[in-house]
Write an enzyme that holds these catalytic residues in place. Structure first.
Site, PDB file in Angstrom:
ATOM      1  N   ASP A 145     -32.888   8.091  -5.319  1.00 28.87           N
ATOM      2  CA  ASP A 145     -31.604   8.701  -5.695  1.00 28.87           C
ATOM      3  C   ASP A 145     -31.532  10.025  -4.959  1.00 28.87           C
ATOM      4  O   ASP A 145     -32.444  10.850  -5.080  1.00 28.87           O
ATOM      5  CB  ASP A 145     -31.560   8.961  -7.197  1.00 28.87           C
ATOM      6  CG  ASP A 145     -31.413   7.673  -7.988  1.00 28.87           C
ATOM      7  OD1 ASP A 145     -31.323   7.731  -9.217  1.00 28.87           O
ATOM      8  OD2 ASP A 145     -31.392   6.599  -7.361  1.00 28.87           O
TER       9      ASP A 145
ATOM     10  N   ASP B 246     -23.768   0.012 -13.253  1.00 23.96           N
ATOM     11  CA  ASP B 246     -24.307   1.097 -14.108  1.00 23.96           C
ATOM     12  C   ASP B 246     -23.854   0.847 -15.544  1.00 23.96           C
ATOM     13  O   ASP B 246     -22.883   1.451 -16.005  1.00 23.96           O
ATOM     14  CB  ASP B 246     -23.786   2.455 -13.627  1.00 23.96           C
ATOM     15  CG  ASP B 246     -24.308   2.796 -12.239  1.00 23.96           C
ATOM     16  OD1 ASP B 246     -23.543   3.358 -11.432  1.00 23.96           O
ATOM     17  OD2 ASP B 246     -25.471   2.462 -11.947  1.00 23.96           O
TER      18      ASP B 246
HETATM   19  O1  1PR Z   1     -20.418   4.816  -7.650  1.00 22.48           O
HETATM   20  O2  1PR Z   1     -20.358   3.650  -5.433  1.00 22.48           O
HETATM   21  O3  1PR Z   1     -20.456   6.152  -5.546  1.00 22.48           O
HETATM   22  O4  1PR Z   1     -22.430   4.709  -6.176  1.00 22.48           O
HETATM   23  C1  1PR Z   1     -23.210   5.635  -6.848  1.00 22.48           C
HETATM   24  C2  1PR Z   1     -24.612   5.083  -6.867  1.00 22.48           C
HETATM   25  O5  1PR Z   1     -25.492   6.084  -7.389  1.00 22.48           O
HETATM   26  C3  1PR Z   1     -24.722   3.882  -7.765  1.00 22.48           C
HETATM   27  O6  1PR Z   1     -25.636   2.939  -7.191  1.00 22.48           O
HETATM   28  C4  1PR Z   1     -25.323   4.456  -9.060  1.00 22.48           C
HETATM   29  O7  1PR Z   1     -26.189   3.501  -9.686  1.00 22.48           O
HETATM   30  C5  1PR Z   1     -26.125   5.621  -8.558  1.00 22.48           C
HETATM   31  N1  1PR Z   1     -26.122   6.745  -9.481  1.00 22.48           N
HETATM   32  C6  1PR Z   1     -25.084   7.535  -9.766  1.00 22.48           C
HETATM   33  N2  1PR Z   1     -25.500   8.493 -10.620  1.00 22.48           N
HETATM   34  C7  1PR Z   1     -26.808   8.298 -10.854  1.00 22.48           C
HETATM   35  C8  1PR Z   1     -27.663   9.135 -11.732  1.00 22.48           C
HETATM   36  O8  1PR Z   1     -28.852   8.821 -11.924  1.00 22.48           O
HETATM   37  N3  1PR Z   1     -27.081  10.212 -12.248  1.00 22.48           N
HETATM   38  N4  1PR Z   1     -28.428   6.583 -10.033  1.00 22.48           N
HETATM   39  C9  1PR Z   1     -27.202   7.181 -10.113  1.00 22.48           C
HETATM   40  C10 1PR Z   1     -28.676   5.516 -10.852  1.00 22.48           C
HETATM   41  C11 1PR Z   1     -30.314   3.891 -10.458  1.00 22.48           C
HETATM   42  C12 1PR Z   1     -31.607   3.841  -9.805  1.00 22.48           C
HETATM   43  C13 1PR Z   1     -32.734   4.202 -10.716  1.00 22.48           C
HETATM   44  C14 1PR Z   1     -33.141   3.057 -11.580  1.00 22.48           C
HETATM   45  C15 1PR Z   1     -34.619   3.029 -11.667  1.00 22.48           C
HETATM   46  N5  1PR Z   1     -30.046   5.250 -10.755  1.00 22.48           N
HETATM   47  O9  1PR Z   1     -31.584   4.759  -8.796  1.00 22.48           O
HETATM   48  O10 1PR Z   1     -33.751   4.461  -9.856  1.00 22.48           O
HETATM   49  O11 1PR Z   1     -32.483   3.266 -12.781  1.00 22.48           O
HETATM   50  O12 1PR Z   1     -35.100   4.251 -12.158  1.00 22.48           O
HETATM   51  P1  1PR Z   1     -36.527   4.292 -12.895  1.00 22.48           P
HETATM   52  O13 1PR Z   1     -37.416   3.308 -12.193  1.00 22.48           O
HETATM   53  O14 1PR Z   1     -36.983   5.717 -12.698  1.00 22.48           O
HETATM   54  O15 1PR Z   1     -36.283   3.923 -14.299  1.00 22.48           O
HETATM   55  P2  1PR Z   1     -20.795   4.858  -6.210  1.00 22.48           P
END
Ligand code: 1PR
Length: 535
Positions: free
Chosen positions: A236, A391
């Site tokens: 991320d 998400d």
């Molecule tokens: O909405 O098309 O602009 O895409 C945004 C992208 O960023 C999407 O793929 C969304 O899932 C991701 N995203 C947005 N905000 C966050 C955040 O964390 N605040 N990341 C985010 C979501 C998903 C994985 C994460 C897993 C595993 N995170 O990156 O790594 O949940 O984590 P873990 O193994 O530590 O539990 P757009």
């Protein structure tokens, strides 16, 4: 000097980087005569058979390729280039291929088989080949929905076959001409070695091209045939408060700790580390993409360009893939944005928020309008290049039939003892909920041409308590495209668990890798010990 036939679709940058990694220079073949004259030519790419053949015909490249291959000049075709050598494809009925190899290209179809095939499969080599010198049966990276069909008339071209829903042609060769369905530039060291054998060859080939049927396989696969489960490292990425692009990590999507954006490392350095440690894919998610303008967000493009110089496994980029109008009023379609990322070295793009907006519009209209980002990008680059990032968060209900959504009876009752829940899709990184459930999103996006689902889970994100098995099983059962399980991994055993319990095709983690709590090798060992195919 190696000539490259870049007809403008797919991630050719990685092929350039692979060629450069052997110390060779690359020249773009821009005219038909250059295609015939080049000493060595590589013809790479992914994309739609009809689009590719249309571009080759319009540019005069098709005839030049036929001439070159008839002359037997050193040529290496990758993925769609192998398919183009056949007479035609079910992907584009009525469109003629180059017709160099007798036979047709067909769509994978077998109940329960995830299509496209995305990931690491192995192959049977049916005869010796100098291009496979040093190959020890390792798995190689495939990403395709169509395959070249083996028949009596093309056995003399068949160098290797692979098993996926049946046996199909995964490499063809005759004299100095070779083409592979897998991507050598994305298949780690084993793939680079195959490409390197082609680049370094000097003398004319003398090996007779005896037919595949005449002799037993020269090289059996290193492990059982079939597609391995993929372990994906996810980064991320966002700017921290000082404006530096860092790898961060959310805890239920909250990336701040005591008000500071967590900084878990530099994107390119971490990606290189995971490549070396055996990650099967790397995913970058630009988590503030919903408010950045990616084409001016140069740091993200630079991260991809630098990463693709050293990392030779597939790269996915997500975050902000949608239409934009910049401050000067210039409009960029989602296809423009995606194309810029592909040219920077991405193999797949992932769409999050805009996929939800697309599905909302679809449900309002009651049908597709052919203009959504998913349809646009899939039409040009192929379904396998389009990932939908979901998400979702749990919404507990007491009466599932009144919810209007795909509910499950959960083992984890809600705060009020509710026994049912559905998974609400969100946008802007979980900041806004929408009246769309994960099954609606996944099934409609599949219908629109998406090739894979990245299934996150806000509730489990960063919790180290394991994946939300109920969510993943529900979505996996609803689609026939591959599903990547994401969110919550806390220990190696969570991976074989999610594969066994849900049928997921891949599993993604972030926190446990960034914090050095679990190594990728431990995860793969746990999967192998559970009898799963891994690379
Ligand atoms: O909405 O098309 O602009 O895409 C945004 C992208 O960023 C999407 O793929 C969304 O899932 C991701 N995203 C947005 N905000 C966050 C955040 O964390 N605040 N990341 C985010 C979501 C998903 C994985 C994460 C897993 C595993 N995170 O990156 O790594 O949940 O984590 P873990 O193994 O530590 O539990 P757009």
């Amino acid at each position: 000097m190696i000539h490259l036939l870049d007809y403008g679709a797919g991630n050719v940058r990685s092929v350039r980087n692979a060629i450069n990694s052997f110390g060779f220079q690359v020249a773009d073949a821009k005219q038909p005569e250059e295609i015939v004259a080049a000493d060595k030519l590589i013809f790479p790419g992914v994309g739609n058979f009809g689009v590719v053949m249309g571009r080759l015909a319009a540019s005069g490249f098709a005839e030049a390729l036929r001439q070159r291959i008839a002359l037997g000049k050193p040529t290496f075709g990758i993925c769609i280039a192998l398919q183009a050598m056949f007479e035609g494809s079910e992907e584009a009925p009525g469109v003629a291929g180059l017709g160099i190899i007798p036979g047709q290209v067909r769509r994978f179809f077998k109940p329960g088989l995830a299509v496209p095939q995305i990931g690491w499969n192995n192959l049977k080599l049916w005869r010796d080949s100098p291009y496979f010198a040093g190959y020890g049966g390792e798995r190689l990276y495939f990403v395709h929905s169509f395959y070249a069909d083996l028949n009596e008339n093309n056995r003399d071209w068949t160098l290797a076959t692979t098993s996926y829903g049946g046996e199909y042609i995964s490499a063809v060769a005759k004299g100095e001409v070779i083409a592979t369905q897998f991507h050598p530039e994305k298949s780690g060291e084993a793939g680079l070695n195959i490409l390197g054998n082609f680049l370094k060859r000097r003398q004319t080939l003398t090996v007779a091209s005896d037919s595949a049927a005449a002799c037993p396989p020269k090289q059996e696969p290193s492990g059982p045939p079939g597609l391995a489960k993929r372990i994906i490292a996810c980064l991320d990425v966002r700017a921290n408060d000082e404006g530096d692009l860092v790898v961060t990590k959310g805890d239920q999507y909250d990336v701040r700790e005591e008000g500071i954006v967590r900084n878990l490392g530099q994107p390119v350095a971490l990606a290189e580390r995971y490549y070396r440690e055996g990650a099967d894919e790397i995913a970058f998610l630009n988590i503030t993409g919903f408010r950045d303008f990616p084409l001016q967000d140069q740091p993200m493009l630079e991260v991809l360009e630098k990463t693709s110089e050293k990392v030779f496994v597939p790269l996915t980029i997500g975050g902000g893939i949608r239409a934009f109008t910049d401050k000067n009023g210039k409009h960029y379609s989602a296809l423009d944005v995606a194309g810029r990322y592909f040219r920077a070295g991405a193999d797949k793009i992932s769409i999050g928020s805009d996929a939800v907006a697309t599905v909302e519009a679809y449900l309002r209209r009651g049908a597709a309008d052919g203009a959504s980002p998913i349809e646009e990008i899939s039409r040009v680059y192929g379904a396998q290049a389009v990932v939908i990032s979901v998400d979702p968060r749990r919404v507990y209900v007491t009466n599932p039939s009144a919810s209007g959504h795909a509910c499950i009876k959960t083992k984890f009752p809600g705060p009020g003892g509710e026994k049912y829940c559905w998974y609400q899709c969100t946008v802007k990184g979980g900041r806004e909920g929408r009246d769309i459930d994960a099954v609606q999103l996944a099934t409609i996006c599949e219908r629109l041409g998406a090739g894979e689902i990245l299934l996150n889970c806000i509730d489990r994100d960063g919790g180290n308590q394991g994946f939300d098995l109920e969510l993943i099983a529900q979505v996996k059962a609803a689609v026939s495209i591959p599903v990547i399980a994401s969110s919550g991994a806390g220990k190696a055993s969570h991976f074989p668990e999610v594969f066994r319990e849900t049928g997921a095709d891949a599993a993604l983690a972030a926190g446990i890798f960034h914090r050095n709590e679990v190594a990728i090798s431990e995860v793969k060992a746990a999967c192998a010990a559970a009898g799963l195919l891994v690379r």
